[in-house]
Design an enzyme around this catalytic site. Structure first.
Site, short mmCIF file in Angstrom:
data_model
loop_
_atom_site.label_atom_id
_atom_site.label_comp_id
_atom_site.label_asym_id
_atom_site.label_seq_id
_atom_site.Cartn_x
_atom_site.Cartn_y
_atom_site.Cartn_z
N HIS A 1 -9.77 0.91 -1.69
CA HIS A 1 -9.72 1.44 -0.33
C HIS A 1 -11.07 1.20 0.35
O HIS A 1 -12.11 1.21 -0.31
CB HIS A 1 -9.47 2.95 -0.34
CG HIS A 1 -8.04 3.32 -0.59
ND1 HIS A 1 -7.38 2.97 -1.71
CD2 HIS A 1 -7.16 4.01 0.18
CE1 HIS A 1 -6.13 3.43 -1.65
NE2 HIS A 1 -5.97 4.07 -0.51
N HIS B 1 0.83 -1.21 0.00
CA HIS B 1 0.00 0.00 0.00
C HIS B 1 0.87 1.26 0.00
O HIS B 1 1.28 1.76 1.04
CB HIS B 1 -0.96 0.01 1.19
CG HIS B 1 -2.11 0.97 1.00
ND1 HIS B 1 -3.41 0.57 0.74
CD2 HIS B 1 -2.14 2.32 0.96
CE1 HIS B 1 -4.18 1.62 0.58
NE2 HIS B 1 -3.44 2.72 0.71
N GLU C 1 -11.15 2.85 6.41
CA GLU C 1 -10.26 3.73 7.18
C GLU C 1 -11.08 4.92 7.67
O GLU C 1 -11.31 5.10 8.85
CB GLU C 1 -9.05 4.22 6.38
CG GLU C 1 -8.11 5.05 7.27
CD GLU C 1 -6.94 5.71 6.53
OE1 GLU C 1 -7.10 6.13 5.38
OE2 GLU C 1 -5.86 5.84 7.16
ZN LIG Z 1 -4.11 4.73 0.41
#
Ligand SMILES: [Zn+2]
Length: 336
Positions: free
Chosen positions: A197, A13, A200
């Site tokens: 993604h 990543h 997060e």
């Molecule tokens: Zn990222």
């Protein structure tokens, strides 16, 4: 205490522009004849509150950095430097993520942008010994139709030294996840696993949407799956690996302190975790720093750190024979 820089690992990543050091950014700004503002970041790296305003500050700085990448030479420089930096940190395999649309206007279109990056990745692999692979990513802040265009292009650049996966980056809060389903289907049909993604900035509900619609092989972050044990179990059962970026989480305000990152909880639940740096340019923290954080803040022993490195290698898209070689090198590191 074994040396963490020499622990063999894979880096899954890392963003193209965000991979740079401040010195590299300065060099490219000079090359482009665009002076950088002094305030780009302070000596502790970007640190923003966990809200939209915080994210937009991150995005503004990122766009400023991107604005100096206006030539083929600059693009090649970034890939080569990312490979050299990874080589210095014991990385055997770097899967670098790039959204080609930003750079396309300077090199004659999306296809040339992808081809330049793939070509430089092959050259940098030969130079450094780090296997550099390219993930082509669409952006959540652009129209989902753009993502389909990028996915089709990525699909035409698979094979040896080709694109290895398809991602979806930028503001997780932006857009409706289901709208990107067709782009991920195009990629999957061309043999490109999805590595979007998710998990997060947003929590378990969003992770479930990403899993349902985009069928990821790995999740960019996915750290907040820790908030829902059933979801976490489902991810483990489905073999979806998590690209965890602890420093990024703290700098974007997801967790207050490094010791709050639920890495141990995820590992204990059986998740395959690959530590990554995300954007060293803004967070001033590279790959080995993530392992150092696991050791210093979360009490990971050398055995456990070796397991994390093994996880990163297993979760990579490298060949089984290369994985076996690197896993043996992890054993050798532990045997020292
Ligand atoms: Zn990222």
């Amino acid at each position: 205490m074994r040396e963490l820089r020499s622990l063999p690992k894979a880096h899954l990543h890392l963003h193209f522009t965000g991979s740079m050091s401040i010195a590299s950014l300065q060099y490219l700004a000079d090359l482009a004849g665009k002076p950088l503002p002094d305030f780009l970041i302070d000596e502790n790296g970007l640190l923003v509150p966990f809200n939209e305003r915080g994210w937009f500050r991150f995005q503004r700085l990122y766009d400023m950095a991107r604005s100096v990448v206006t030539s083929e030479a600059a693009m090649r420089f970034i890939v080569a430097q990312a490979a050299r930096d990874d080589a210095a940190e014991g990385s055997r395999r770097l899967e670098l993520q790039v959204d080609p649309s930003t750079y396309a206007p300077f090199v004659g279109g999306l296809a040339p942008a992808i081809e330049i990056i793939l070509d430089e990745a092959a050259r940098a692999s030969a130079e450094t010994g780090v296997q550099v692979a390219i993930i082509v990513a669409a952006s959540r802040v652009r129209h989902p139709l753009d993502a389909r265009t990028i996915a089709r292009l990525a699909a035409r650049h698979t094979g040896e030294n080709g694109v290895v996966a398809f991602g979806l980056s930028n503001n997780e809060r932006s857009g409706t996840t289901a709208d990107w389903e067709p782009a991920f289907r195009i990629a999957r049909q061309a043999g490109l696993p999805g590595v979007p993604h998710g998990g997060e900035l947003l929590g378990p509900r969003h992770v479930r949407q990403v899993v349902e619609h985009l069928q990821p092989a790995r999740l960019g972050h996915g750290v907040r799956a820790a908030e829902d044990p059933r979801l976490l179990d489902d991810l483990v059962a489905a073999g979806v690996a998590l690209e965890l970026c602890p420093t990024s989480n703290v700098h974007l305000g997801v967790y207050q302190h490094q010791s709050d990152v639920p890495l141990r909880q995820l590992v204990d639940a059986g998740a395959t975790v690959a530590l990554g740096a995300d954007d060293p340019l803004l967070f001033l923290s590279r790959l080995t720093d993530q392992y150092q954080l696991a050791r210093d803040e979360l009490g990971f022993s050398d055995d456990e750190l070796a397991d994390l490195a093994r996880s990163s290698i297993s979760a990579s898209l490298a060949s089984e024979s290369d994985k076996a070689t690197w896993l043996a090198e992890v054993d050798a590191w532990l045997a020292e």
